[in-house]
Design a protein around this motif. Structure first.
Motif, PDB file in Angstrom:
ATOM      1  N   LEU A  29      48.111  37.586  18.578  1.00 17.87           N
ATOM      2  CA  LEU A  29      48.704  37.375  17.257  1.00 17.87           C
ATOM      3  C   LEU A  29      47.952  38.144  16.177  1.00 17.87           C
ATOM      4  CD1 LEU A  29      49.477  33.557  17.484  1.00 17.87           C
ATOM      5  CD2 LEU A  29      51.126  35.438  17.541  1.00 17.87           C
ATOM      6  N   ALA A  30      46.632  38.216  16.295  1.00 14.56           N
ATOM      7  CA  ALA A  30      45.835  38.909  15.281  1.00 14.56           C
ATOM      8  C   ALA A  30      45.993  40.422  15.372  1.00 14.56           C
ATOM      9  CB  ALA A  30      44.362  38.537  15.421  1.00 14.56           C
ATOM     10  N   GLY A  31      46.026  40.955  16.583  1.00 15.52           N
ATOM     11  CA  GLY A  31      46.097  42.406  16.759  1.00 15.52           C
ATOM     12  C   GLY A  31      47.501  42.951  16.838  1.00 15.52           C
ATOM     13  N   GLY A  32      48.472  42.077  17.061  1.00 16.35           N
ATOM     14  CA  GLY A  32      49.854  42.513  17.214  1.00 16.35           C
ATOM     15  C   GLY A  32      50.220  42.641  18.674  1.00 16.35           C
ATOM     16  N   PRO A 139      48.086  46.919  18.606  1.00 12.63           N
ATOM     17  CA  PRO A 139      47.936  47.987  17.604  1.00 12.63           C
ATOM     18  C   PRO A 139      46.869  47.721  16.547  1.00 12.63           C
ATOM     19  CG  PRO A 139      49.874  46.670  17.115  1.00 12.63           C
ATOM     20  CD  PRO A 139      49.337  46.163  18.418  1.00 12.63           C
ATOM     21  N   GLY A 140      46.232  46.562  16.582  1.00 12.54           N
ATOM     22  CA  GLY A 140      45.222  46.237  15.577  1.00 12.54           C
ATOM     23  C   GLY A 140      44.020  47.169  15.639  1.00 12.54           C
ATOM     24  N   THR A 141      43.404  47.426  14.493  1.00 12.71           N
ATOM     25  CA  THR A 141      42.267  48.356  14.427  1.00 12.71           C
ATOM     26  C   THR A 141      41.000  47.742  13.839  1.00 12.71           C
ATOM     27  OG1 THR A 141      43.024  49.161  12.271  1.00 12.71           O
ATOM     28  CG2 THR A 141      43.788  50.360  14.220  1.00 12.71           C
ATOM     29  N   ASP A 142      41.064  46.505  13.371  1.00  9.02           N
ATOM     30  CA  ASP A 142      39.915  45.857  12.730  1.00  9.02           C
ATOM     31  C   ASP A 142      39.136  45.045  13.763  1.00  9.02           C
ATOM     32  OD1 ASP A 142      38.076  44.661  11.117  1.00  9.02           O
ATOM     33  OD2 ASP A 142      39.514  43.678   9.778  1.00  9.02           O
ATOM     34  N   LEU A 143      38.254  45.738  14.504  1.00 11.55           N
ATOM     35  CA  LEU A 143      37.505  45.044  15.549  1.00 11.55           C
ATOM     36  C   LEU A 143      36.488  44.053  14.986  1.00 11.55           C
ATOM     37  CD1 LEU A 143      36.846  47.681  18.362  1.00 11.55           C
ATOM     38  CD2 LEU A 143      38.286  45.643  18.444  1.00 11.55           C
ATOM     39  N   THR A 144      36.073  44.254  13.745  1.00  9.36           N
ATOM     40  CA  THR A 144      35.169  43.276  13.136  1.00  9.36           C
ATOM     41  C   THR A 144      35.853  41.910  13.052  1.00  9.36           C
ATOM     42  OG1 THR A 144      34.040  44.962  11.830  1.00  9.36           O
ATOM     43  CG2 THR A 144      33.857  42.682  11.065  1.00  9.36           C
ATOM     44  N   ARG A 145      37.109  41.923  12.623  1.00 14.10           N
ATOM     45  CA  ARG A 145      37.869  40.678  12.573  1.00 14.10           C
ATOM     46  C   ARG A 145      38.058  40.106  13.972  1.00 14.10           C
ATOM     47  NH1 ARG A 145      44.152  39.393  11.801  1.00 14.10           N
ATOM     48  NH2 ARG A 145      43.961  37.206  11.182  1.00 14.10           N
ATOM     49  N   ALA A 146      38.318  40.968  14.945  1.00 11.23           N
ATOM     50  CA  ALA A 146      38.509  40.508  16.323  1.00 11.23           C
ATOM     51  C   ALA A 146      37.260  39.794  16.835  1.00 11.23           C
ATOM     52  CB  ALA A 146      38.847  41.693  17.228  1.00 11.23           C
ATOM     53  N   TRP A 147      36.080  40.347  16.535  1.00 12.88           N
ATOM     54  CA  TRP A 147      34.842  39.714  16.991  1.00 12.88           C
ATOM     55  C   TRP A 147      34.596  38.389  16.270  1.00 12.88           C
ATOM     56  CZ3 TRP A 147      32.464  40.433  21.312  1.00 12.88           C
ATOM     57  CH2 TRP A 147      32.495  41.670  21.945  1.00 12.88           C
ATOM     58  N   LEU A 148      34.954  38.315  14.992  1.00 14.23           N
ATOM     59  CA  LEU A 148      34.803  37.049  14.272  1.00 14.23           C
ATOM     60  C   LEU A 148      35.725  35.982  14.851  1.00 14.23           C
ATOM     61  CD1 LEU A 148      34.503  38.167  10.526  1.00 14.23           C
ATOM     62  CD2 LEU A 148      32.707  37.179  11.976  1.00 14.23           C
ATOM     63  N   LEU A 149      36.950  36.376  15.174  1.00 11.45           N
ATOM     64  CA  LEU A 149      37.878  35.427  15.791  1.00 11.45           C
ATOM     65  C   LEU A 149      37.367  34.986  17.160  1.00 11.45           C
ATOM     66  CD1 LEU A 149      41.252  37.161  14.829  1.00 11.45           C
ATOM     67  CD2 LEU A 149      40.443  34.930  14.009  1.00 11.45           C
ATOM     68  N   ALA A 150      36.775  35.923  17.903  1.00 13.34           N
ATOM     69  CA  ALA A 150      36.193  35.576  19.201  1.00 13.34           C
ATOM     70  C   ALA A 150      35.025  34.618  19.026  1.00 13.34           C
ATOM     71  CB  ALA A 150      35.737  36.843  19.924  1.00 13.34           C
ATOM     72  N   LEU A 151      34.236  34.834  17.977  1.00 14.30           N
ATOM     73  CA  LEU A 151      33.112  33.940  17.689  1.00 14.30           C
ATOM     74  C   LEU A 151      33.610  32.529  17.399  1.00 14.30           C
ATOM     75  CD1 LEU A 151      30.114  33.412  17.091  1.00 14.30           C
ATOM     76  CD2 LEU A 151      30.526  34.210  14.752  1.00 14.30           C
ATOM     77  N   VAL A 152      34.685  32.429  16.637  1.00 16.22           N
ATOM     78  CA  VAL A 152      35.263  31.115  16.331  1.00 16.22           C
ATOM     79  C   VAL A 152      35.698  30.413  17.617  1.00 16.22           C
ATOM     80  CG1 VAL A 152      37.184  29.904  15.224  1.00 16.22           C
ATOM     81  CG2 VAL A 152      36.004  31.753  14.016  1.00 16.22           C
ATOM     82  N   GLN A 153      36.368  31.165  18.489  1.00 14.53           N
ATOM     83  CA  GLN A 153      36.800  30.584  19.758  1.00 14.53           C
ATOM     84  C   GLN A 153      35.603  30.111  20.585  1.00 14.53           C
ATOM     85  OE1 GLN A 153      40.279  30.270  21.093  1.00 14.53           O
ATOM     86  NE2 GLN A 153      40.346  30.260  18.858  1.00 14.53           N
ATOM     87  N   PHE A 154      34.556  30.931  20.610  1.00 17.81           N
ATOM     88  CA  PHE A 154      33.358  30.547  21.364  1.00 17.81           C
ATOM     89  C   PHE A 154      32.727  29.290  20.779  1.00 17.81           C
ATOM     90  CE2 PHE A 154      28.719  30.566  21.425  1.00 17.81           C
ATOM     91  CZ  PHE A 154      28.500  30.375  22.786  1.00 17.81           C
ATOM     92  N   LEU A 192      30.876  28.763   8.081  1.00 19.12           N
ATOM     93  CA  LEU A 192      30.879  28.716   6.617  1.00 19.12           C
ATOM     94  C   LEU A 192      30.570  30.084   6.004  1.00 19.12           C
ATOM     95  CD1 LEU A 192      31.040  26.996   4.025  1.00 19.12           C
ATOM     96  CD2 LEU A 192      28.591  26.491   4.317  1.00 19.12           C
ATOM     97  N   THR A 193      29.851  30.937   6.725  1.00 18.14           N
ATOM     98  CA  THR A 193      29.465  32.241   6.177  1.00 18.14           C
ATOM     99  C   THR A 193      30.642  33.193   6.027  1.00 18.14           C
ATOM    100  OG1 THR A 193      28.935  33.160   8.373  1.00 18.14           O
ATOM    101  CG2 THR A 193      27.161  32.039   7.182  1.00 18.14           C
ATOM    102  N   PHE A 194      31.762  32.909   6.702  1.00 16.72           N
ATOM    103  CA  PHE A 194      32.903  33.827   6.580  1.00 16.72           C
ATOM    104  C   PHE A 194      34.254  33.148   6.380  1.00 16.72           C
ATOM    105  CE2 PHE A 194      32.006  33.241  11.125  1.00 16.72           C
ATOM    106  CZ  PHE A 194      33.241  32.851  11.624  1.00 16.72           C
ATOM    107  N   SER A 195      34.309  31.818   6.465  1.00 16.03           N
ATOM    108  CA  SER A 195      35.584  31.142   6.233  1.00 16.03           C
ATOM    109  C   SER A 195      35.351  29.692   5.808  1.00 16.03           C
ATOM    110  CB  SER A 195      36.458  31.177   7.489  1.00 16.03           C
ATOM    111  OG  SER A 195      37.643  30.413   7.292  1.00 16.03           O
TER     112      SER A 195
END
Length: 241
Positions: A29-32, A139-154, A192-195
């Protein structure tokens, strides 16, 4: 599958389904969405079936009756993996990241320690990584966001490892319950540092980690609560990260 076919065909770890579905869905959903997500999804789920069957086989001392699902799911996962890589060769770069959590999980099964914290957290690492892989496949290109989302899942699923254990196997163990609360509180500070909005969700999860285990909730009640919590964490992270 009937029991006459032997053990290992159908995974009985019900909590694993959320760990499989949520990181994958968040990444897509985040990357398309993209066509490669179809074989990737099939590979991810069949790969889990292969992992479960292999873990059971190792735990049982490599007995022959546990071998058929290992072969069947192993071959199916290999075929689906090849199809996925052929469809998008760049995804192969992520494969080495899964070797450590996979190795830890299988080693724990062989030692009959698959229910220990280290094994559970290793599984969560592998699960969270799929968020980045699914994102990168689209098609997503913002890997920084992808890693943050992965961190949330972890962070979320690592918390569930503590929470569920404190509510079932370690029920009545106040020391472990406090450890679970501390782990949740630490995760809240990270988020809290990012959301800030997501941090509110994690505050509620921290309260749950401390307050619910003494109530003696049934596994079914815990499972329903996890479905709700998993959905909320996924939606809020997609909207605010």
């Amino acid at each position: 599958m009937s029991r006459s076919r032997g053990p290992g065909w159908v995974p009985n770890q019900h909590g694993a389904w959320a760990m499989l579905a949520s990181p994958l869905a968040v990444g897509i959903l985040a990357g398309g969405p993209a066509w490669v997500h179809l074989p990737l999804t099939a590979f991810w789920f069949v790969g889990y079936f292969a992992f479960f069957a292999t873990s059971l086989w190792l735990k049982a001392g490599r007995r022959a009756r546990y071998r058929p699902p290992v072969r069947t799911y192993g071959v199916a996962a290999l075929v689906l993996g090849v199809i996925t890589v052929v469809a998008q060769p760049g995804l192969l770069v992520w494969a080495p990241l899964f070797l450590l959590p996979l190795g830890v999980g299988l080693a724990a099964a062989a030692a009959r320690r698959e229910r220990e914290l280290l094994s559970g957290l290793a599984t969560v690492v592998g699960s969270g990584l799929m968020t980045v892989v699914a994102y990168a496949a689209g098609p997503g290109t913002d890997l920084t966001r992808a890693w943050l989302l992965a961190l949330v899942q972890f962070l979320y699923f690592a918390g569930t490892v503590y929470y569920v254990k404190s509510a079932i196997r370690e029920r009545g163990n106040d020391r472990f319950r406090r450890l679970s609360g501390a782990a949740h509180a630490g995760a809240t500070l990270v988020v809290l540092t990012f959301s800030p909005w997501l941090a509110v969700v994690f505050v509620l999860l921290t309260v749950r980690a401390v307050a619910v285990p003494p109530l003696g909730a049934s596994p079914k009640q815990l499972g329903i609560g996890e479905i709700v919590a998993t959905t909320v964490v996924a939606l809020v992270s997609l909207l605010t990260v």
